[in-house]
Design a protein around this motif. Structure first.
Motif, PDB file in Angstrom:
ATOM      1  N   THR A  47       0.834  -1.202   0.000  1.00 36.95           N
ATOM      2  CA  THR A  47       0.000   0.000   0.000  1.00 36.95           C
ATOM      3  C   THR A  47       0.869   1.252   0.000  1.00 36.95           C
ATOM      4  OG1 THR A  47      -0.194   0.319   2.397  1.00 36.95           O
ATOM      5  CG2 THR A  47      -1.679  -1.292   1.385  1.00 36.95           C
ATOM      6  N   GLY A  48       0.242   2.384  -0.332  1.00 35.13           N
ATOM      7  CA  GLY A  48       0.977   3.626  -0.467  1.00 35.13           C
ATOM      8  C   GLY A  48       0.537   4.717   0.483  1.00 35.13           C
ATOM      9  N   GLN A  49       0.975   5.926   0.193  1.00 36.48           N
ATOM     10  CA  GLN A  49       0.788   7.167   0.946  1.00 36.48           C
ATOM     11  C   GLN A  49       1.922   7.337   1.959  1.00 36.48           C
ATOM     12  OE1 GLN A  49      -1.118   9.261  -0.208  1.00 36.48           O
ATOM     13  NE2 GLN A  49      -3.230   8.665  -0.492  1.00 36.48           N
ATOM     14  N   TYR A  50       2.436   8.563   2.040  1.00 29.56           N
ATOM     15  CA  TYR A  50       3.472   8.882   3.026  1.00 29.56           C
ATOM     16  C   TYR A  50       2.902   8.755   4.431  1.00 29.56           C
ATOM     17  CZ  TYR A  50       6.339  10.699  -0.779  1.00 29.56           C
ATOM     18  OH  TYR A  50       7.086  10.821  -1.931  1.00 29.56           O
ATOM     19  N   GLY A  51       3.606   8.032   5.267  1.00 29.27           N
ATOM     20  CA  GLY A  51       3.184   7.867   6.656  1.00 29.27           C
ATOM     21  C   GLY A  51       2.264   6.689   6.899  1.00 29.27           C
ATOM     22  N   SER A  52       1.758   6.047   5.834  1.00 22.93           N
ATOM     23  CA  SER A  52       0.864   4.905   6.056  1.00 22.93           C
ATOM     24  C   SER A  52       1.095   3.756   5.077  1.00 22.93           C
ATOM     25  CB  SER A  52      -0.602   5.357   5.977  1.00 22.93           C
ATOM     26  OG  SER A  52      -0.882   5.967   4.731  1.00 22.93           O
ATOM     27  N   SER A  53       2.246   3.742   4.398  1.00 22.70           N
ATOM     28  CA  SER A  53       2.559   2.653   3.471  1.00 22.70           C
ATOM     29  C   SER A  53       2.883   1.381   4.250  1.00 22.70           C
ATOM     30  CB  SER A  53       3.744   3.036   2.579  1.00 22.70           C
ATOM     31  OG  SER A  53       3.427   4.111   1.742  1.00 22.70           O
ATOM     32  N   LYS A  54       2.396   0.252   3.724  1.00 21.47           N
ATOM     33  CA  LYS A  54       2.586  -1.030   4.414  1.00 21.47           C
ATOM     34  C   LYS A  54       2.834  -2.151   3.411  1.00 21.47           C
ATOM     35  CE  LYS A  54      -0.737   0.163   8.098  1.00 21.47           C
ATOM     36  NZ  LYS A  54       0.261   0.298   9.182  1.00 21.47           N
ATOM     37  N   LYS A  57     -10.052 -14.375   1.378  1.00 20.76           N
ATOM     38  CA  LYS A  57     -11.470 -14.732   1.515  1.00 20.76           C
ATOM     39  C   LYS A  57     -12.164 -13.924   2.605  1.00 20.76           C
ATOM     40  CE  LYS A  57     -11.024 -19.444  -0.267  1.00 20.76           C
ATOM     41  NZ  LYS A  57     -11.201 -20.894   0.009  1.00 20.76           N
ATOM     42  N   THR A  58     -11.413 -13.593   3.655  1.00 23.29           N
ATOM     43  CA  THR A  58     -12.026 -12.876   4.777  1.00 23.29           C
ATOM     44  C   THR A  58     -11.551 -11.428   4.892  1.00 23.29           C
ATOM     45  OG1 THR A  58     -10.280 -13.522   6.337  1.00 23.29           O
ATOM     46  CG2 THR A  58     -12.142 -15.046   6.063  1.00 23.29           C
ATOM     47  N   GLY A  59     -10.420 -11.133   4.265  1.00 23.02           N
ATOM     48  CA  GLY A  59      -9.831  -9.804   4.404  1.00 23.02           C
ATOM     49  C   GLY A  59      -8.975  -9.658   5.641  1.00 23.02           C
ATOM     50  N   ASN A  60      -8.889 -10.722   6.461  1.00 25.23           N
ATOM     51  CA  ASN A  60      -8.079 -10.674   7.682  1.00 25.23           C
ATOM     52  C   ASN A  60      -6.595 -10.579   7.345  1.00 25.23           C
ATOM     53  OD1 ASN A  60     -10.349 -10.900   9.291  1.00 25.23           O
ATOM     54  ND2 ASN A  60     -10.225 -13.132   9.427  1.00 25.23           N
ATOM     55  N   ILE A  61      -5.892  -9.783   8.137  1.00 24.78           N
ATOM     56  CA  ILE A  61      -4.457  -9.563   7.910  1.00 24.78           C
ATOM     57  C   ILE A  61      -3.654 -10.513   8.791  1.00 24.78           C
ATOM     58  CG2 ILE A  61      -2.574  -7.901   8.078  1.00 24.78           C
ATOM     59  CD1 ILE A  61      -4.664  -5.702   7.567  1.00 24.78           C
ATOM     60  N   TYR A  62      -2.834 -11.370   8.165  1.00 24.56           N
ATOM     61  CA  TYR A  62      -1.960 -12.259   8.902  1.00 24.56           C
ATOM     62  C   TYR A  62      -0.787 -11.504   9.505  1.00 24.56           C
ATOM     63  CZ  TYR A  62      -4.193 -16.180   6.397  1.00 24.56           C
ATOM     64  OH  TYR A  62      -5.087 -17.087   5.892  1.00 24.56           O
ATOM     65  N   LYS A  63      -0.191 -10.645   8.685  1.00 26.03           N
ATOM     66  CA  LYS A  63       1.021  -9.938   9.123  1.00 26.03           C
ATOM     67  C   LYS A  63       1.093  -8.601   8.391  1.00 26.03           C
ATOM     68  CE  LYS A  63       5.958 -10.676  10.029  1.00 26.03           C
ATOM     69  NZ  LYS A  63       5.805 -10.428  11.472  1.00 26.03           N
ATOM     70  N   SER A  64       1.580  -7.589   9.099  1.00 30.94           N
ATOM     71  CA  SER A  64       1.692  -6.248   8.527  1.00 30.94           C
ATOM     72  C   SER A  64       3.041  -5.650   8.909  1.00 30.94           C
ATOM     73  CB  SER A  64       0.563  -5.359   9.044  1.00 30.94           C
ATOM     74  OG  SER A  64       0.730  -4.029   8.627  1.00 30.94           O
ATOM     75  N   VAL A  65       3.695  -5.058   7.934  1.00 30.75           N
ATOM     76  CA  VAL A  65       4.978  -4.386   8.161  1.00 30.75           C
ATOM     77  C   VAL A  65       4.861  -2.954   7.657  1.00 30.75           C
ATOM     78  CG1 VAL A  65       7.411  -4.307   7.513  1.00 30.75           C
ATOM     79  CG2 VAL A  65       6.331  -6.503   7.989  1.00 30.75           C
ATOM     80  N   ASP A  66       5.214  -2.003   8.522  1.00 29.60           N
ATOM     81  CA  ASP A  66       5.165  -0.590   8.131  1.00 29.60           C
ATOM     82  C   ASP A  66       6.392  -0.211   7.309  1.00 29.60           C
ATOM     83  OD1 ASP A  66       2.791  -0.170   9.494  1.00 29.60           O
ATOM     84  OD2 ASP A  66       3.809   0.436  11.354  1.00 29.60           O
ATOM     85  N   VAL A  67       6.172   0.664   6.336  1.00 29.86           N
ATOM     86  CA  VAL A  67       7.253   1.279   5.588  1.00 29.86           C
ATOM     87  C   VAL A  67       7.499   2.656   6.203  1.00 29.86           C
ATOM     88  CG1 VAL A  67       8.014   2.101   3.319  1.00 29.86           C
ATOM     89  CG2 VAL A  67       6.609   0.029   3.500  1.00 29.86           C
ATOM     90  N   GLU A  68       8.757   3.037   6.344  1.00 31.74           N
ATOM     91  CA  GLU A  68       9.096   4.308   6.978  1.00 31.74           C
ATOM     92  C   GLU A  68       8.315   5.466   6.338  1.00 31.74           C
ATOM     93  OE1 GLU A  68      11.090   1.954   6.026  1.00 31.74           O
ATOM     94  OE2 GLU A  68      12.950   1.844   7.185  1.00 31.74           O
ATOM     95  N   GLY A  69       7.964   6.448   7.178  1.00 37.49           N
ATOM     96  CA  GLY A  69       7.075   7.528   6.768  1.00 37.49           C
ATOM     97  C   GLY A  69       7.567   8.409   5.648  1.00 37.49           C
TER      98      GLY A  69
END
Length: 354
Positions: free
Chosen positions: A153-160, A167-179
């Motif tokens: 995903t994009g946008q400064y400060g919220s990229s991941k 099937k459910t939209g549930n997130i297994y794992k998320s990593v932030d990209v520096e702002g």
């Protein structure tokens, strides 16, 4: 002695300037006649070349080149009529005439534009399933890794970078990209995830299993980062223009590039990319349409109009100009395409047909 040396230097400088002027004059003697050139050509189409000789020099012969490849020669200044190579890809190509005259020779240059010889087919689709998608995800890249959906995903400060259950939209794992980075396209190759950034001229490589960042790479030249896909060997990168760059995944250096053409039109703003059964599916930014591109030539073979999908998404409070189609992931097991957009609340599984 000093005066003699000074005089010699002055004479030498004068001779050098005169020689330089002579070379400049030679460059202006001839011109590839623009009246014989068309606005554009298809591969294998005939081209007619002639040197314009306004000063009536005695020309012995002319050798012609297109993209540094010799295509023919003529005695005197006869017209050369020759078929362009079938292998000449869409885009601009330099034309060079090497003119031999009066015991000397000089080059003169022009360029031609080669367009696509393929008329794109209008493709159809049917919706197989509809799944939930996070409205907070400004989707920039989408790709399957085994049965898990990877999303950038994009946008400064919220990229991941996300691993999700599609099937459910549930997130297994998320990593932030520096702002200070704006996340862009992704692709998965050899158990590694490659992620671009927009204007920062760098990208990241992660372990596809745990999303641990392994390294950062610099772009091979100053371009924007838009979309990524791969053919199992090379990586393909778009930059918002009509160009798709072919890269070596080991060092992310350029191998070659394609110019994307639909008949006589360059297709700019090619964004999110997906490799589908030997073709590149390229999302055309803000058009809610996908171009099916031959990766060998850059020619568009099909167009998939997905504008109707937007009517099925909750767009209340959205920015219509930016919250557009931008997510393509092909599932080789089901042979279906998964499609979503920036901050869309739904993802669609579709079957594409002619």
């Amino acid at each position: 002695m000093k005066k003699h040396n000074l005089l010699s230097l002055i004479l030498l400088a004068t001779a050098t300037i005169a020689c330089g002027d002579s070379e400049a004059d030679k460059k202006n003697l001839f011109l590839i006649d623009p009246t014989g050139l068309k606005a554009n050509y298809k591969p294998a189409e005939n081209i007619s070349l002639l040197v314009k000789n306004d000063q009536n020099k005695s020309i012995d012969s002319v050798v012609y080149y297109i993209s540094e490849k010799r295509i023919g020669a003529v005695k005197g200044n006869e017209k050369l009529n020759v078929a362009l190579s079938n292998e000449l890809l869409p885009g601009y190509h330099p034309v060079k005439a090497l003119v031999f005259y009066e015991g000397e020779n000089v080059e003169t240059d022009a360029r031609i534009e080669v367009i696509s010889s393929v008329k794109p087919k209008l493709l159809k689709y049917t919706i197989v399933n509809t799944y939930p998608h996070s409205e907070t995800s400004y989707t920039q890249g989408l790709e399957f890794y085994r049965d898990t959906l990877i999303e950038g995903t994009g946008q400064y400060g919220s990229s991941k970078l996300l691993k999700t259950d599609y099937k459910t939209g549930n997130i297994y794992k998320s990593v932030d990209v520096e702002g200070n980075f704006f996340g862009e396209g992704i692709t998965v190759l050899n158990n590694k995830i490659y992620q671009l950034t927009w204007r920062e001229n760098v990208g990241f490589i992660y372990d596809a299993n745990n999303l641990k960042r392994l390294e950062t790479f610099q772009y091979f030249k100053k371009i924007e980062g838009w979309g990524l896909c791969n053919d199992g060997t090379n990586i393909y990168q778009s930059d918002g223009s009509e160009k798709i760059w072919v890269l070596n995944p080991i060092n992310m250096k350029q191998v070659s590039h394609l110019n994307v053409y639909s008949e006589a039109n360059k297709i700019t703003a090619v964004n999110e990319l997906e490799w589908v059964e030997g073709k590149i599916y390229g999302n055309v930014y803000q058009k809610d349409a996908v171009a099916v591109i031959d990766p060998k030539t850059g020619m568009v073979e099909g167009i998939l109009d997905l504008r109707d999908l937007k009517t099925k998404v909750n767009m209340i409070g959205h920015d219509p100009a930016n919250d557009v189609l931008n997510g393509l992931a092909y599932n080789p097991k089901t042979k279906t395409l998964f499609v979503t957009g920036k901050k869309w609340n739904k993802m669609f599984e579709i079957k594409v047909t002619e």
